[in-house]
Design a protein around this motif. Structure first.
Motif, PDB file in Angstrom:
ATOM      1  N   LEU A 341       0.874  -1.174   0.000  1.00 40.20           N
ATOM      2  CA  LEU A 341       0.000   0.000   0.000  1.00 40.20           C
ATOM      3  C   LEU A 341       0.913   1.226   0.000  1.00 40.20           C
ATOM      4  N   PHE A 342       0.744   2.087  -1.002  1.00 38.30           N
ATOM      5  CA  PHE A 342       1.706   3.170  -1.212  1.00 38.30           C
ATOM      6  C   PHE A 342       1.012   4.502  -1.458  1.00 38.30           C
ATOM      7  N   THR A 368      -4.331   7.816  -0.802  1.00 38.09           N
ATOM      8  CA  THR A 368      -3.893   9.162  -0.465  1.00 38.09           C
ATOM      9  C   THR A 368      -4.235   9.420   0.987  1.00 38.09           C
ATOM     10  N   PHE A 369      -3.857  10.581   1.504  1.00 35.76           N
ATOM     11  CA  PHE A 369      -4.157  10.916   2.901  1.00 35.76           C
ATOM     12  C   PHE A 369      -4.305  12.419   3.024  1.00 35.76           C
ATOM     13  N   ASP A 370      -4.806  12.834   4.158  1.00 31.95           N
ATOM     14  CA  ASP A 370      -5.127  14.247   4.362  1.00 31.95           C
ATOM     15  C   ASP A 370      -3.860  15.040   4.675  1.00 31.95           C
ATOM     16  N   PHE A 371      -3.247  15.549   3.629  1.00 31.61           N
ATOM     17  CA  PHE A 371      -2.015  16.339   3.755  1.00 31.61           C
ATOM     18  C   PHE A 371      -1.955  17.266   2.550  1.00 31.61           C
ATOM     19  N   PRO A 372      -1.546  18.511   2.742  1.00 34.65           N
ATOM     20  CA  PRO A 372      -1.631  19.496   1.651  1.00 34.65           C
ATOM     21  C   PRO A 372      -0.950  19.073   0.345  1.00 34.65           C
ATOM     22  N   ARG A 373       0.179  18.379   0.428  1.00 36.24           N
ATOM     23  CA  ARG A 373       0.932  18.040  -0.785  1.00 36.24           C
ATOM     24  C   ARG A 373       0.779  16.580  -1.203  1.00 36.24           C
ATOM     25  N   ALA A 374      -0.184  15.871  -0.609  1.00 34.89           N
ATOM     26  CA  ALA A 374      -0.360  14.453  -0.923  1.00 34.89           C
ATOM     27  C   ALA A 374      -0.822  14.266  -2.366  1.00 34.89           C
ATOM     28  N   ALA A 375      -0.230  13.304  -3.049  1.00 36.64           N
ATOM     29  CA  ALA A 375      -0.624  12.989  -4.435  1.00 36.64           C
ATOM     30  C   ALA A 375      -1.923  12.192  -4.426  1.00 36.64           C
ATOM     31  N   SER A 376      -2.695  12.315  -5.490  1.00 37.67           N
ATOM     32  CA  SER A 376      -3.915  11.517  -5.615  1.00 37.67           C
ATOM     33  C   SER A 376      -3.537  10.101  -6.040  1.00 37.67           C
ATOM     34  N   PRO A 377      -4.351   9.107  -5.679  1.00 37.05           N
ATOM     35  CA  PRO A 377      -4.047   7.741  -6.103  1.00 37.05           C
ATOM     36  C   PRO A 377      -4.090   7.584  -7.619  1.00 37.05           C
ATOM     37  N   GLU A 378      -4.947   8.373  -8.277  1.00 38.01           N
ATOM     38  CA  GLU A 378      -5.016   8.310  -9.747  1.00 38.01           C
ATOM     39  C   GLU A 378      -3.694   8.746 -10.376  1.00 38.01           C
ATOM     40  N   LEU A 379      -3.085   9.782  -9.808  1.00 38.73           N
ATOM     41  CA  LEU A 379      -1.795  10.253 -10.323  1.00 38.73           C
ATOM     42  C   LEU A 379      -0.723   9.179 -10.155  1.00 38.73           C
ATOM     43  N   LEU A 380      -0.731   8.505  -9.026  1.00 36.55           N
ATOM     44  CA  LEU A 380       0.255   7.453  -8.774  1.00 36.55           C
ATOM     45  C   LEU A 380       0.002   6.241  -9.673  1.00 36.55           C
ATOM     46  N   ALA A 381      -1.271   5.912  -9.861  1.00 39.34           N
ATOM     47  CA  ALA A 381      -1.634   4.713 -10.614  1.00 39.34           C
ATOM     48  C   ALA A 381      -1.219   4.783 -12.078  1.00 39.34           C
ATOM     49  N   VAL A 382      -1.012   5.982 -12.595  1.00 37.07           N
ATOM     50  CA  VAL A 382      -0.575   6.153 -13.991  1.00 37.07           C
ATOM     51  C   VAL A 382       0.705   5.372 -14.252  1.00 37.07           C
ATOM     52  N   TYR A 383       1.551   5.241 -13.227  1.00 36.13           N
ATOM     53  CA  TYR A 383       2.862   4.604 -13.403  1.00 36.13           C
ATOM     54  C   TYR A 383       2.859   3.121 -13.066  1.00 36.13           C
ATOM     55  N   LYS A 385       1.393  -0.968 -13.534  1.00 35.03           N
ATOM     56  CA  LYS A 385       0.914  -1.909 -14.547  1.00 35.03           C
ATOM     57  C   LYS A 385      -0.482  -2.428 -14.201  1.00 35.03           C
ATOM     58  N   GLN A 386      -0.705  -2.740 -12.917  1.00 35.18           N
ATOM     59  CA  GLN A 386      -2.015  -3.264 -12.498  1.00 35.18           C
ATOM     60  C   GLN A 386      -2.428  -2.606 -11.181  1.00 35.18           C
ATOM     61  N   PRO A 387      -2.788  -1.335 -11.239  1.00 36.58           N
ATOM     62  CA  PRO A 387      -3.061  -0.605  -9.998  1.00 36.58           C
ATOM     63  C   PRO A 387      -4.422  -0.942  -9.400  1.00 36.58           C
ATOM     64  N   ILE A 388      -4.463  -0.864  -8.074  1.00 37.69           N
ATOM     65  CA  ILE A 388      -5.715  -0.907  -7.325  1.00 37.69           C
ATOM     66  C   ILE A 388      -5.779   0.404  -6.549  1.00 37.69           C
ATOM     67  N   ILE A 389      -6.932   1.061  -6.589  1.00 39.00           N
ATOM     68  CA  ILE A 389      -7.056   2.391  -5.974  1.00 39.00           C
ATOM     69  C   ILE A 389      -8.044   2.373  -4.815  1.00 39.00           C
ATOM     70  N   TYR A 390      -7.633   2.976  -3.718  1.00 40.70           N
ATOM     71  CA  TYR A 390      -8.514   3.255  -2.587  1.00 40.70           C
ATOM     72  C   TYR A 390      -8.347   4.724  -2.237  1.00 40.70           C
ATOM     73  N   HIS A 391      -9.445   5.455  -2.144  1.00 43.39           N
ATOM     74  CA  HIS A 391      -9.351   6.847  -1.719  1.00 43.39           C
ATOM     75  C   HIS A 391      -9.308   6.971  -0.196  1.00 43.39           C
ATOM     76  N   ASN A 392      -9.785   5.955   0.491  1.00 38.83           N
ATOM     77  CA  ASN A 392      -9.773   5.935   1.949  1.00 38.83           C
ATOM     78  C   ASN A 392      -8.731   4.914   2.404  1.00 38.83           C
ATOM     79  N   TRP A 393      -7.616   5.388   2.955  1.00 41.25           N
ATOM     80  CA  TRP A 393      -6.527   4.478   3.297  1.00 41.25           C
ATOM     81  C   TRP A 393      -6.883   3.545   4.459  1.00 41.25           C
ATOM     82  N   LYS A 394      -7.737   3.992   5.362  1.00 40.54           N
ATOM     83  CA  LYS A 394      -8.149   3.128   6.468  1.00 40.54           C
ATOM     84  C   LYS A 394      -8.964   1.950   5.934  1.00 40.54           C
TER      85      LYS A 394
END
Length: 429
Positions: A341-342, A368-383, A385-394
């Motif tokens: 989980l990244f 992602t997490f609640d922090f001003p400079r945190a990247a969105s999971p969609e931005l990370l998933a671009v890089y 091969k087989q991403p899984i996305i959760y907007h709520n890390w808990k």
């Protein structure tokens, strides 16, 4: 400022002033406060990675020898107070409140000058100097830079010793685009005639550090040139290595913090401790060294918070940190199924980090997490091969953990700010 909450809120309100390199504001405030930093015996530690671990190894050895050791580190993992600690124990809420009461008049007065407003990190650094200079005397303070070195708020001291751990690709938008440029900023902590210990390996970075040391007439102790260590093996209890310097050698030393990169950090710390023993009359025995190295532990660095399945928290927040994490996972868990989980801050070089993690992960999850400079999971998933996305890390943690087998490994990694949040949540669940 009568309460801890008021004090903390005031400190954090200074985040609006961002990062402002330069030492003029620090020197002005410290002068107003009676120059507490000049009353402190300290070791100054800079580097891209390994600062916190190197501080920890030095602290545990020196504590084992009976010394009172102050530390100034960042960021915090459990509580804000841990940034200023004595013998590994964060200072009290009352101390934080008192320090704010002491430094705030100088901060307010500074704003009336043409130097402008002090930043959050500058204020925390001034508080640390005030504490160690006027409130709690220590035998030595281990002082970690926040960002870079040359213009870092801590770089107003004249230390007993300087340490530069590593040079890597981080904060490049501030420190420079090349390793040589970044090394130049880190080398800014080198002072006239003050020895420097370094574990930097890249030739272009080493050249810059050696040139700066030469110009300052500062003796250099370089890992794998002036002293050596050799990784021997990994075991359940940690890493085994040998160490040799001009006067001392060990065939077998053990550290409990996992990862070959921790051998690097422990070796720098050990050489630093030996320098203090030989040149500043610190009474340190081989037993102190061996026991101190074994006892060293640093929150959020390959920290195993559950077993069967193993859950590992690691603040690998730049390419070099991720490479170290991947190598450690290959060594200790290469035959296990690994879920990662990244998340990261938006200013990090995430493409290479994600590629390295996917080389070891059976499943890659972004959040992602609640922090001003945190990247969105969609931005990370671009890089990926087989991403899984959760907007709520808990939610991600609970769902993933709930379906793991006892033999699986769950690695939660990325921003240290994120790891701090996860660690707090995990302990309360």
């Amino acid at each position: 400022m009568r309460t801890y909450k008021e004090a903390l809120d005031w400190i954090h309100s200074r985040l609006q002033f961002g990062i402002k390199p330069g030492l003029e504001r620090m020197e002005w405030m410290l002068n107003e406060l009676g120059n507490p930093h000049k009353k402190i015996a300290c070791v100054h530690i800079a580097g891209t990675n390994g600062k916190g671990s190197t501080v920890t190894y030095m602290r545990t050895i020196l504590q084992e020898a009976g010394y009172t050791i102050g530390t100034f580190t960042s960021p915090y993992i459990e509580t804000f107070n841990e940034r200023i600690s004595v013998n590994g124990t964060p200072i009290s809420d009352e101390d934080i409140t008192y320090l704010v009461q002491m430094v705030k008049p100088a901060v307010d007065k500074l704003e009336q000058t043409n130097l402008g407003a002090a930043t959050e990190f500058e204020i925390i650094t001034v508080m640390a100097f005030y504490y160690f200079g006027f409130v709690q005397a220590c035998d030595v303070v281990l002082l970690e830079t926040g960002l870079g070195g040359r213009y870092d708020s801590t770089n107003v001291v004249h230390p007993l010793l300087s340490v530069i751990t590593t040079i890597g690709h981080d904060h490049m938008h501030i420190l420079g685009e090349t390793l040589a440029a970044i090394a130049g900023e880190k080398a800014g902590i080198i002072k006239q005639s003050v020895p420097v210990i370094t574990g930097v390996s890249q030739p272009e970075a080493v050249e810059v550090i050696l040139a700066e040391a030469s110009s300052q007439k500062a003796p250099v102790y370089q890992l794998h040139t002036d002293f050596t260590s050799r990784y021997i093996a990994s075991s359940e209890e940690g890493e085994v290595f040998s160490f040799t310097s001009e006067k001392d050698s060990w065939e077998r030393l053990i550290i409990s913090m996992k990862g070959e990169h921790q051998v690097h950090n422990a070796s720098l710390a050990l050489r630093g401790v030996l320098y203090l023993r030989d040149h500043h009359r610190f009474n340190i025995t081989n037993q102190h060294i061996e026991k101190g190295l074994r006892q060293a532990f640093w929150l959020g660095r390959f920290e195993i918070v559950a077993s069967k399945p193993d859950v590992i928290l690691d603040g690998a927040h730049n390419p070099e940190g991720v490479n170290g994490l991947v190598k450690t996972l290959e060594t200790h868990y290469g035959d296990r199924r690994i879920t990662v989980l990244f998340t990261a801050l938006g200013d990090k070089q995430v493409e290479g980090m994600i590629a390295a993690l996917e080389g070891i992960a059976n499943q890659m999850i972004f959040t992602t997490f609640d922090f001003p400079r945190a990247a969105s999971p969609e931005l990370l998933a671009v890089y990926s091969k087989q991403p899984i996305i959760y907007h709520n890390w808990k939610e991600a943690i609970e769902e993933v953990y709930g379906r793991l087998t006892q033999e699986d490994v769950f690695v939660i990694t990325g921003s240290l700010y994120f790891i701090a949040e996860v660690r707090k949540y995990w302990r309360s669940r």
